[in-house]
Design a protein around this motif. Structure first.
Motif, PDB file in Angstrom:
ATOM      1  N   THR A  20       0.828  -1.207   0.000  1.00 22.02           N
ATOM      2  CA  THR A  20       0.000   0.000   0.000  1.00 22.02           C
ATOM      3  C   THR A  20       0.865   1.261   0.000  1.00 22.02           C
ATOM      4  OG1 THR A  20      -1.810  -1.154   1.108  1.00 22.02           O
ATOM      5  CG2 THR A  20      -1.794   1.251   1.257  1.00 22.02           C
ATOM      6  N   ASP A  21       1.994   1.216   0.717  1.00 22.55           N
ATOM      7  CA  ASP A  21       2.899   2.369   0.740  1.00 22.55           C
ATOM      8  C   ASP A  21       3.431   2.702  -0.647  1.00 22.55           C
ATOM      9  OD1 ASP A  21       2.601   2.617   3.448  1.00 22.55           O
ATOM     10  OD2 ASP A  21       4.461   1.572   3.973  1.00 22.55           O
ATOM     11  N   GLU A  22       3.597   1.678  -1.500  1.00 23.10           N
ATOM     12  CA  GLU A  22       4.168   1.882  -2.835  1.00 23.10           C
ATOM     13  C   GLU A  22       3.103   2.079  -3.913  1.00 23.10           C
ATOM     14  OE1 GLU A  22       7.378   2.267  -3.537  1.00 23.10           O
ATOM     15  OE2 GLU A  22       7.834   2.066  -1.390  1.00 23.10           O
ATOM     16  N   CYS A  23       1.838   1.886  -3.570  1.00 21.60           N
ATOM     17  CA  CYS A  23       0.766   1.921  -4.575  1.00 21.60           C
ATOM     18  C   CYS A  23       0.498   3.354  -5.043  1.00 21.60           C
ATOM     19  CB  CYS A  23      -0.509   1.333  -3.972  1.00 21.60           C
ATOM     20  SG  CYS A  23      -1.949   1.448  -5.073  1.00 21.60           S
ATOM     21  N   PRO A  24       0.670   3.655  -6.347  1.00 19.58           N
ATOM     22  CA  PRO A  24       0.433   5.019  -6.825  1.00 19.58           C
ATOM     23  C   PRO A  24      -1.023   5.445  -6.703  1.00 19.58           C
ATOM     24  CG  PRO A  24       0.809   3.540  -8.668  1.00 19.58           C
ATOM     25  CD  PRO A  24       1.129   2.761  -7.434  1.00 19.58           C
ATOM     26  N   ALA A  25      -1.945   4.498  -6.776  1.00 23.30           N
ATOM     27  CA  ALA A  25      -3.360   4.846  -6.620  1.00 23.30           C
ATOM     28  C   ALA A  25      -3.638   5.289  -5.189  1.00 23.30           C
ATOM     29  CB  ALA A  25      -4.241   3.652  -6.988  1.00 23.30           C
ATOM     30  N   ASP A  26      -3.122   4.552  -4.220  1.00 21.38           N
ATOM     31  CA  ASP A  26      -3.309   4.923  -2.821  1.00 21.38           C
ATOM     32  C   ASP A  26      -2.624   6.252  -2.517  1.00 21.38           C
ATOM     33  OD1 ASP A  26      -4.106   3.931   0.040  1.00 21.38           O
ATOM     34  OD2 ASP A  26      -2.034   4.601   0.228  1.00 21.38           O
ATOM     35  N   ILE A  27      -1.414   6.439  -3.043  1.00 22.99           N
ATOM     36  CA  ILE A  27      -0.684   7.692  -2.831  1.00 22.99           C
ATOM     37  C   ILE A  27      -1.474   8.884  -3.378  1.00 22.99           C
ATOM     38  CG2 ILE A  27       1.393   8.977  -3.529  1.00 22.99           C
ATOM     39  CD1 ILE A  27       2.872   6.243  -3.464  1.00 22.99           C
ATOM     40  N   ALA A  28      -2.188   8.649  -4.493  1.00 23.08           N
ATOM     41  CA  ALA A  28      -2.973   9.715  -5.115  1.00 23.08           C
ATOM     42  C   ALA A  28      -4.341   9.897  -4.460  1.00 23.08           C
ATOM     43  CB  ALA A  28      -3.159   9.418  -6.604  1.00 23.08           C
ATOM     44  N   GLY A  29      -4.614   9.128  -3.407  1.00 24.19           N
ATOM     45  CA  GLY A  29      -5.872   9.292  -2.683  1.00 24.19           C
ATOM     46  C   GLY A  29      -7.027   8.480  -3.241  1.00 24.19           C
ATOM     47  N   GLN A  30      -6.720   7.512  -4.114  1.00 26.88           N
ATOM     48  CA  GLN A  30      -7.769   6.658  -4.660  1.00 26.88           C
ATOM     49  C   GLN A  30      -8.153   5.578  -3.641  1.00 26.88           C
ATOM     50  OE1 GLN A  30      -9.217   7.174  -7.862  1.00 26.88           O
ATOM     51  NE2 GLN A  30      -8.127   9.081  -7.463  1.00 26.88           N
ATOM     52  N   PRO A  31      -9.368   5.010  -3.762  1.00 29.90           N
ATOM     53  CA  PRO A  31      -9.852   4.052  -2.760  1.00 29.90           C
ATOM     54  C   PRO A  31      -9.279   2.651  -2.968  1.00 29.90           C
ATOM     55  CG  PRO A  31     -11.519   4.351  -4.437  1.00 29.90           C
ATOM     56  CD  PRO A  31     -10.404   5.319  -4.781  1.00 29.90           C
ATOM     57  N   LEU A  32      -7.950   2.540  -2.881  1.00 32.98           N
ATOM     58  CA  LEU A  32      -7.313   1.242  -3.098  1.00 32.98           C
ATOM     59  C   LEU A  32      -6.168   1.046  -2.118  1.00 32.98           C
ATOM     60  CD1 LEU A  32      -6.712  -1.385  -4.642  1.00 32.98           C
ATOM     61  CD2 LEU A  32      -5.316  -0.034  -6.225  1.00 32.98           C
ATOM     62  N   SER A  33      -6.222  -0.041  -1.371  1.00 28.65           N
ATOM     63  CA  SER A  33      -5.102  -0.499  -0.558  1.00 28.65           C
ATOM     64  C   SER A  33      -4.866  -1.959  -0.916  1.00 28.65           C
ATOM     65  CB  SER A  33      -5.394  -0.379   0.938  1.00 28.65           C
ATOM     66  OG  SER A  33      -4.462  -1.152   1.680  1.00 28.65           O
ATOM     67  N   PRO A  34      -3.775  -2.285  -1.600  1.00 28.70           N
ATOM     68  CA  PRO A  34      -3.518  -3.683  -1.951  1.00 28.70           C
ATOM     69  C   PRO A  34      -3.510  -4.599  -0.720  1.00 28.70           C
ATOM     70  CG  PRO A  34      -2.050  -2.238  -3.182  1.00 28.70           C
ATOM     71  CD  PRO A  34      -2.754  -1.369  -2.187  1.00 28.70           C
ATOM     72  N   MET A  35      -2.988  -4.100   0.401  1.00 25.41           N
ATOM     73  CA  MET A  35      -2.973  -4.922   1.616  1.00 25.41           C
ATOM     74  C   MET A  35      -4.392  -5.251   2.071  1.00 25.41           C
ATOM     75  SD  MET A  35      -1.503  -4.094   5.438  1.00 25.41           S
ATOM     76  CE  MET A  35      -2.951  -3.101   5.852  1.00 25.41           C
ATOM     77  N   HIS A  36      -5.283  -4.242   2.036  1.00 23.80           N
ATOM     78  CA  HIS A  36      -6.661  -4.486   2.459  1.00 23.80           C
ATOM     79  C   HIS A  36      -7.380  -5.428   1.494  1.00 23.80           C
ATOM     80  CE1 HIS A  36      -6.640  -0.510   4.932  1.00 23.80           C
ATOM     81  NE2 HIS A  36      -6.204  -1.534   5.635  1.00 23.80           N
ATOM     82  N   ILE A  37      -7.060  -5.363   0.214  1.00 25.71           N
ATOM     83  CA  ILE A  37      -7.641  -6.309  -0.749  1.00 25.71           C
ATOM     84  C   ILE A  37      -7.335  -7.739  -0.311  1.00 25.71           C
ATOM     85  CG2 ILE A  37      -7.439  -7.232  -3.101  1.00 25.71           C
ATOM     86  CD1 ILE A  37      -8.909  -4.734  -3.382  1.00 25.71           C
TER      87      ILE A  37
END
Length: 267
Positions: free
Chosen positions: A11-28
């Motif tokens: 999640t720390d490296e995810c560009p979508a999460d960094i940009a404030g999008q509703p995505l956390s790979p860890m939570h998935i």
């Protein structure tokens, strides 16, 4: 799912999460794990009571839509940053794309932007809706050889390289450098079509296979053996995905070839 240690690096490296999008790979991954555990325990309990294994599971939340929200799946850029960061080698992206495939191919449930992109791909063979360019517009002021099967390399320009202003400049520069170095190459021009990567990443596997089969057939008829590309999506698709459909080629990114030409003193 079980090996996820919840470190959060993905999640720390995810560009979508960094940009404030509703995505956390860890939570998935964690939400999928909880759902699998819940459904599994219900099935075990049914077996212990002598009931049908799926008895009562109609009340369980839907995997896609309830457990994993649609907007989280569509926020993913499929860049693979999460997988690169994961210390236990979890592959988040194929899982996300599989769930997209369920939405698109089984439920026809997708954002309007995704639907319009897929429709443009199907009708026009590229994803750029409303573009004023053709596949040959970028080379109007250049003497670019057509690939006839005799040249060593096919320079595959791609949808972006042919139809997006800033990328067209890259295409022109690559051609000039290849000509300067005396490389034997040609382009397909109007015979090029999308390799299907956008369709596969957006979940329309059927359209991907149609586009891939068409392009593999074009390559076969033209006698293509070596391909130069600057698009990372084209590179990945030709190198890693086309072989499973019978299309095997030597694929180089243009930076690899340019480095080789510099080392040889040709540039």
């Amino acid at each position: 799912l079980d090996v996820c240690v919840r470190c959060g690096r993905c999640t720390d490296e995810c560009p979508a999460d960094i940009a404030g999008q509703p995505l956390s790979p860890m939570h998935i991954i964690q939400d999928l794990k909880r759902h699998a555990t819940d459904v599994g325990e219900r099935k075990v309990a049914n077996l212990a009571r002598g009931l049908p294994i799926d008895d009562g599971l109609e009340s369980a939340p839907a995997l896609v839509g309830d457990v994993i929200r649609d907007e989280s799946l569509w926020a993913c850029r499929t860049c693979g940053a999460c997988q690169t960061a994961c210390p236990v080698f979890i592959e988040h992206v194929p899982t996300i794309v599989d769930m997209r495939r369920s939405l698109v191919m089984e439920e026809a449930r997708m954002p309007e932007t995704v639907q319009s992109t897929l429709e443009t791909l199907e009708r026009q063979g590229h994803p750029w809706r409303g573009t004023p360019y053709t596949r040959e517009s970028w080379m109007e002021d250049l003497d670019v050889p057509a690939f006839d099967g005799e040249q060593e390399y096919l320079y595959f320009v791609g949808c972006t390289g042919a139809m997006v202003d800033r990328a067209m400049e890259i295409s022109k520069s690559v051609v000039k450098l290849l000509q300067e170095a005396g490389v034997s190459f040609g382009v397909l021009g109007a015979m090029e079509s999308c390799n299907g990567d956008p369709a596969r990443r957006l979940g329309n596997e059927y359209l991907y296979q149609i586009l891939a089969e068409q392009l593999i057939s074009t390559f076969g008829e033209a006698g293509v053996k070596k391909i130069i590309t600057h698009c990372p999506h084209c590179l990945n698709t030709f190198l890693n995905e086309y072989p499973e459909m019978g299309g095997s080629y030597e694929v180089l990114h243009h930076t690899q070839l340019l480095e080789k030409l510099i080392d040889e003193g040709k540039l």
